[in-house]
Design a protein around this motif. Sequence first.
Motif, PDB file in Angstrom:
ATOM      1  N   LEU A  24       0.828  -1.210   0.000  1.00 13.65           N
ATOM      2  CA  LEU A  24       0.000   0.000   0.000  1.00 13.65           C
ATOM      3  C   LEU A  24       0.863   1.262   0.000  1.00 13.65           C
ATOM      4  O   LEU A  24       0.537   2.236  -0.686  1.00 13.65           O
ATOM      5  N   LEU A  28       0.798   4.176  -2.831  1.00 17.90           N
ATOM      6  CA  LEU A  28       0.616   5.590  -2.485  1.00 17.90           C
ATOM      7  C   LEU A  28       1.720   6.443  -3.104  1.00 17.90           C
ATOM      8  O   LEU A  28       1.463   7.550  -3.606  1.00 17.90           O
ATOM      9  N   LEU A  98      -6.457   8.171  -4.855  1.00 14.71           N
ATOM     10  CA  LEU A  98      -6.445   7.913  -3.410  1.00 14.71           C
ATOM     11  C   LEU A  98      -7.783   7.356  -2.935  1.00 14.71           C
ATOM     12  O   LEU A  98      -7.838   6.401  -2.149  1.00 14.71           O
ATOM     13  N   VAL A  99      -8.870   7.942  -3.419  1.00 15.12           N
ATOM     14  CA  VAL A  99     -10.199   7.467  -3.048  1.00 15.12           C
ATOM     15  C   VAL A  99     -10.415   6.045  -3.550  1.00 15.12           C
ATOM     16  O   VAL A  99     -10.905   5.163  -2.817  1.00 15.12           O
ATOM     17  N   GLY A 102      -8.395   3.540  -1.538  1.00  7.01           N
ATOM     18  CA  GLY A 102      -9.024   3.334  -0.233  1.00  7.01           C
ATOM     19  C   GLY A 102     -10.258   2.451  -0.323  1.00  7.01           C
ATOM     20  O   GLY A 102     -10.475   1.562   0.511  1.00  7.01           O
ATOM     21  N   VAL A 105      -9.071  -1.284  -0.935  1.00  8.56           N
ATOM     22  CA  VAL A 105      -8.514  -1.955   0.246  1.00  8.56           C
ATOM     23  C   VAL A 105      -9.612  -2.257   1.262  1.00  8.56           C
ATOM     24  O   VAL A 105      -9.701  -3.375   1.789  1.00  8.56           O
ATOM     25  N   THR A 106     -10.456  -1.285   1.545  1.00  9.90           N
ATOM     26  CA  THR A 106     -11.527  -1.531   2.519  1.00  9.90           C
ATOM     27  C   THR A 106     -12.554  -2.518   1.970  1.00  9.90           C
ATOM     28  O   THR A 106     -13.126  -3.318   2.727  1.00  9.90           O
ATOM     29  N   GLY A 162     -13.197  -1.361  -6.411  1.00  2.20           N
ATOM     30  CA  GLY A 162     -13.391  -1.123  -4.977  1.00  2.20           C
ATOM     31  C   GLY A 162     -14.853  -1.191  -4.599  1.00  2.20           C
ATOM     32  O   GLY A 162     -15.233  -1.831  -3.610  1.00  2.20           O
TER      33      GLY A 162
END
Length: 491
Positions: A24, A28, A98-99, A102, A105-106, A162
């Motif tokens: 991660l 990034l 970035l969104v 995120g 991953v979540t 995602g």
Amino acid sequence: MRAAPPSTASAGRALPQAAAALVLVLLLLVIVRLPWAGDLGMHAATVQRLRHSLLHPGNPLVDADTPSPYYSPWMLVLGCLAKLTGLSVFVVLRIGALVALGLLVTGVWRYVRTLSAHRAAPALALLSLVFLWGPLLFSWSGFLGLNSLALTVSYPSVFALGLSFHFWAWLTRALRDETGWEKWLGLGLLWALILLCHQFTGVVASLGALAMVIAARPGREVLLRLGAALAVGVVLLWLWPYYDFFALFSAGTDLEAIHRPLYDDLAGRFGLVLLGVAALGMRWRRDRWDPLVLFFLLGALMFAAGGLTGHYSWGRALPAALIPAQLAAALEVVSAGKRAVRTGWACVLGAALAVGAWTQVGTLGYVVGRDALPGAVSAKYREPWVGYQWITPWVKYGDVVMARTMPARQIPAYGPYTVAPGYPDLFLPDEARRDAAVTRYFAAGTSAEVRRAIVREYRVQWVVGAKGLAEPGLRQVATGPGEQVLYRVAR
């Protein structure tokens, strides 16, 4: 009192979690660099058009008033962000990346939690998704390999993936527990949102959802709510104002030709996933209705059908076979019966992940640059595209540039249009005529009179071509990488 040494179990959890955290961090740092390759120019151009006109953006690549499937809800959000803040398109794409990362991953964490309560399971799943591929490097949007993610993390496909993992987690819990109508309707809206944001990923999300519904064998009441959710999703697809979603089913042969390479070198690109197929076999022996097994079968069948019938765009459903196999390989480490079996499986998976990581180790170059890499690693690095920012001091937003296919895939990212789109466009009725005009313009035997006629027809103001382009009506303005030259068209 001296603290007790950590247990083997704790160390077993910490290792994959630390490795996943490093992945991660790498991603990034990649977002900071945002390497340019593939479709980045298309998505940047889409944000450009939306920041200038949210209601009537027109074609993102050429100066034509046509709809485009790239005007998705997610791109609309990024366009609004660009318009309201005045941030550059590439900064907005970094924020979007970035969104999306995120969400991914979540989403993986939430969905894996529906399959296993083991604390190491989400980290193992993430590592398998990014490394369990094959000994040959493969990159394509909608595919979760580390190198693919590094190059496509700002694309709508990552955002849609995602959302897909969150969708599967939400659907799995809705099928297990008593869930109200409002949550089912929300699932329908989320399903349609995924399809609008990235149609191919929407197919993967749909196959996964179908597998989960089949595995749950729901009763009549749940099926009614599921039908209502489906109806709500279809209505949203029908009402979306920026393009006709259902017109995409009539996509032409250009789309098939682009996707033909998905069927090449399958063993080299995806060979390590066979470990996951073996894990799926073990899960099937324990449960004939295992959702990951059904998910894999649906994805594999659609991929195979595409290859057999020549519908190569169906190959974009391959993640529907890869994702469940990769997840199964990770989950077997924590769910196999005997400890010795789990340990052996962990060793085999670790070796496979190491091979996959070495295949994609060149991704480090997107963070530190090729010169900082050791020789063996540097050999695996693939140079990203340079970009066309060198033309921006002269070429302004809305100007029309005559350029061949590869430049045409990047130039619109900065605001100009090109004569022909760099990518196939289902909604552009004169696409073939535009392509022919560009080919004719750059052909060696084309007369100056014909070239001037093409320039007038498409209101061309600039030409990007080779050095020494012989044309009386052109004036050299700037020189870019690869001896490309920017010419101003004389009026």
